[in-house]
Design a protein around this motif. Structure first.
Motif, PDB file in Angstrom:
ATOM      1  N   LEU A  52       0.823  -1.207   0.000  1.00 22.39           N
ATOM      2  CA  LEU A  52       0.000   0.000   0.000  1.00 22.39           C
ATOM      3  C   LEU A  52       0.859   1.261   0.000  1.00 22.39           C
ATOM      4  O   LEU A  52       0.528   2.254  -0.663  1.00 22.39           O
ATOM      5  N   GLU A  53       1.972   1.235   0.720  1.00 22.70           N
ATOM      6  CA  GLU A  53       2.885   2.380   0.717  1.00 22.70           C
ATOM      7  C   GLU A  53       3.435   2.628  -0.681  1.00 22.70           C
ATOM      8  O   GLU A  53       3.602   3.779  -1.102  1.00 22.70           O
ATOM      9  N   THR A  54       3.709   1.558  -1.416  1.00 24.81           N
ATOM     10  CA  THR A  54       4.201   1.695  -2.790  1.00 24.81           C
ATOM     11  C   THR A  54       3.132   2.335  -3.681  1.00 24.81           C
ATOM     12  O   THR A  54       3.441   3.201  -4.517  1.00 24.81           O
ATOM     13  N   LEU A  55       1.878   1.925  -3.499  1.00 25.88           N
ATOM     14  CA  LEU A  55       0.796   2.515  -4.279  1.00 25.88           C
ATOM     15  C   LEU A  55       0.680   4.019  -4.004  1.00 25.88           C
ATOM     16  O   LEU A  55       0.579   4.828  -4.930  1.00 25.88           O
ATOM     17  N   VAL A  56       0.722   4.377  -2.729  1.00 26.97           N
ATOM     18  CA  VAL A  56       0.580   5.785  -2.350  1.00 26.97           C
ATOM     19  C   VAL A  56       1.762   6.597  -2.855  1.00 26.97           C
ATOM     20  O   VAL A  56       1.602   7.712  -3.374  1.00 26.97           O
ATOM     21  N   SER A  57       2.958   6.048  -2.735  1.00 30.29           N
ATOM     22  CA  SER A  57       4.154   6.788  -3.172  1.00 30.29           C
ATOM     23  C   SER A  57       4.189   6.966  -4.683  1.00 30.29           C
ATOM     24  O   SER A  57       4.901   7.832  -5.197  1.00 30.29           O
ATOM     25  N   ASN A  58       3.425   6.139  -5.414  1.00 28.39           N
ATOM     26  CA  ASN A  58       3.358   6.267  -6.869  1.00 28.39           C
ATOM     27  C   ASN A  58       2.150   7.081  -7.327  1.00 28.39           C
ATOM     28  O   ASN A  58       1.758   7.023  -8.486  1.00 28.39           O
ATOM     29  N   GLY A  59       1.554   7.837  -6.383  1.00 37.73           N
ATOM     30  CA  GLY A  59       0.545   8.804  -6.759  1.00 37.73           C
ATOM     31  C   GLY A  59      -0.894   8.387  -6.570  1.00 37.73           C
ATOM     32  O   GLY A  59      -1.807   9.134  -6.951  1.00 37.73           O
ATOM     33  N   MET A  60      -1.126   7.220  -6.000  1.00 39.45           N
ATOM     34  CA  MET A  60      -2.507   6.803  -5.793  1.00 39.45           C
ATOM     35  C   MET A  60      -3.023   7.361  -4.472  1.00 39.45           C
ATOM     36  O   MET A  60      -2.431   7.138  -3.417  1.00 39.45           O
ATOM     37  N   GLY A  61      -4.120   8.087  -4.525  1.00 37.61           N
ATOM     38  CA  GLY A  61      -4.737   8.603  -3.308  1.00 37.61           C
ATOM     39  C   GLY A  61      -5.671   7.580  -2.702  1.00 37.61           C
ATOM     40  O   GLY A  61      -5.859   6.470  -3.226  1.00 37.61           O
TER      41      GLY A  61
END
Length: 265
Positions: A52-61
């Motif tokens: 989930l941290e990877t998703l958020v760091s790649n711009g997913m809100g």
């Protein structure tokens, strides 16, 4: 960057829904933390947190994360239960902890489900009257039911009769010993099994039962008492229409192309 979502796929459906709800309206909508994950999953899953941290760091809100989790959940629920689509049919002596049964029971179950057509393909038939009686009764109950046999009609060693004579003898034997009822199926055979030349001779060696192009029993068992009730045999009951239809279409294609010929009954 390619994202690895294995950690999310490993979660239960309930946990996926909990995460999606939290991203949409709960704690995760305000920010991703280990404490929030720990509370939602009853223990912090490091792999899930990292994903989930990877998703958020790649711009997913938070809304996008919720949509992704919903998509995984919905796709899982649409996917068929493979345990219900593919069931082994194991015949033979009982083994502790391994369910077994006779092949005939699986075949009769399919026969009772049949509404439009039944295809039976086999190599050997012996004392078929007992085995085929439920199918004959089903035909009587449902006159619209089409029953097709594809069987191996072979020339015995040393038999120099005409092909037509061998086929007519088989038809008489089939009618007297295996199918003595007035409601008649269609019967097809591979003419190559009648060749007097071993170089060109071939057998129809497949064994299967296909019902309504939607379910198929593919098995090692012939249509004999021994194979259906006593032998160690193995098969697979498939309730997957595309696969069952492909099997049925193959034999229909063999008939239409003349590779299988009709035996007069």
């Amino acid at each position: 960057m390619r994202l690895n979502l294995d950690a999310l796929h490993a979660l239960s459906t309930a946990n996926l829904r909990a995460l999606a709800t939290s991203f949409r309206d709960g704690q995760l909508a305000m920010g991703l933390t280990a404490a929030s994950i720990n509370q939602l999953l009853c223990g912090c899953d490091v792999d899930v947190l990292s994903c989930l941290e990877t998703l958020v760091s790649n711009g997913m809100g938070a809304p996008q994360c919720a949509l992704l989790l919903d998509a995984i959940t919905n796709e899982r629920e649409r996917a068929p239960d493979l345990a219900r689509l593919f069931e082994p049919v194991l015949s033979g002596p009982d083994v502790p902890g391994v369910p077994t049964g006779d092949t005939a029971a699986a075949m009769q179950m399919l026969v009772q489900e049949a509404r439009k057509e039944v295809l039976l393909v086999g190599y050997a038939v012996y004392n078929g009257e007992r085995l085929f009686e439920p199918l004959a009764l089903r035909m009587r109950e449902n006159p619209e039911l089409k029953v097709t046999f594809c069987l191996n009609i072979a020339r015995r060693f040393g038999d120099t009769s005409l092909d037509s004579e061998v086929v007519n003898r088989y038809a008489l034997d089939f009618h007297q010993k295996h199918w003595p009822w007035p409601e008649l199926p269609e019967l097809y055979y591979d003419p190559r099994a009648l060749s007097e030349s071993s170089e060109h001779r071939a057998s129809l060696h497949a064994k299967c039962v296909v019902v309504d192009h939607r379910a198929a029993l593919i098995t090692s068992a012939n249509f004999t008492d021994a194979a259906q009730y006593r032998n160690i045999e193995m098969g697979l009951l498939v309730r997957h229409s595309p696969l069952a239809e492909r099997v049925a279409d193959y034999f229909e294609g063999l008939r239409l192309s003349g590779h299988l010929l009709r035996c007069p009954l």
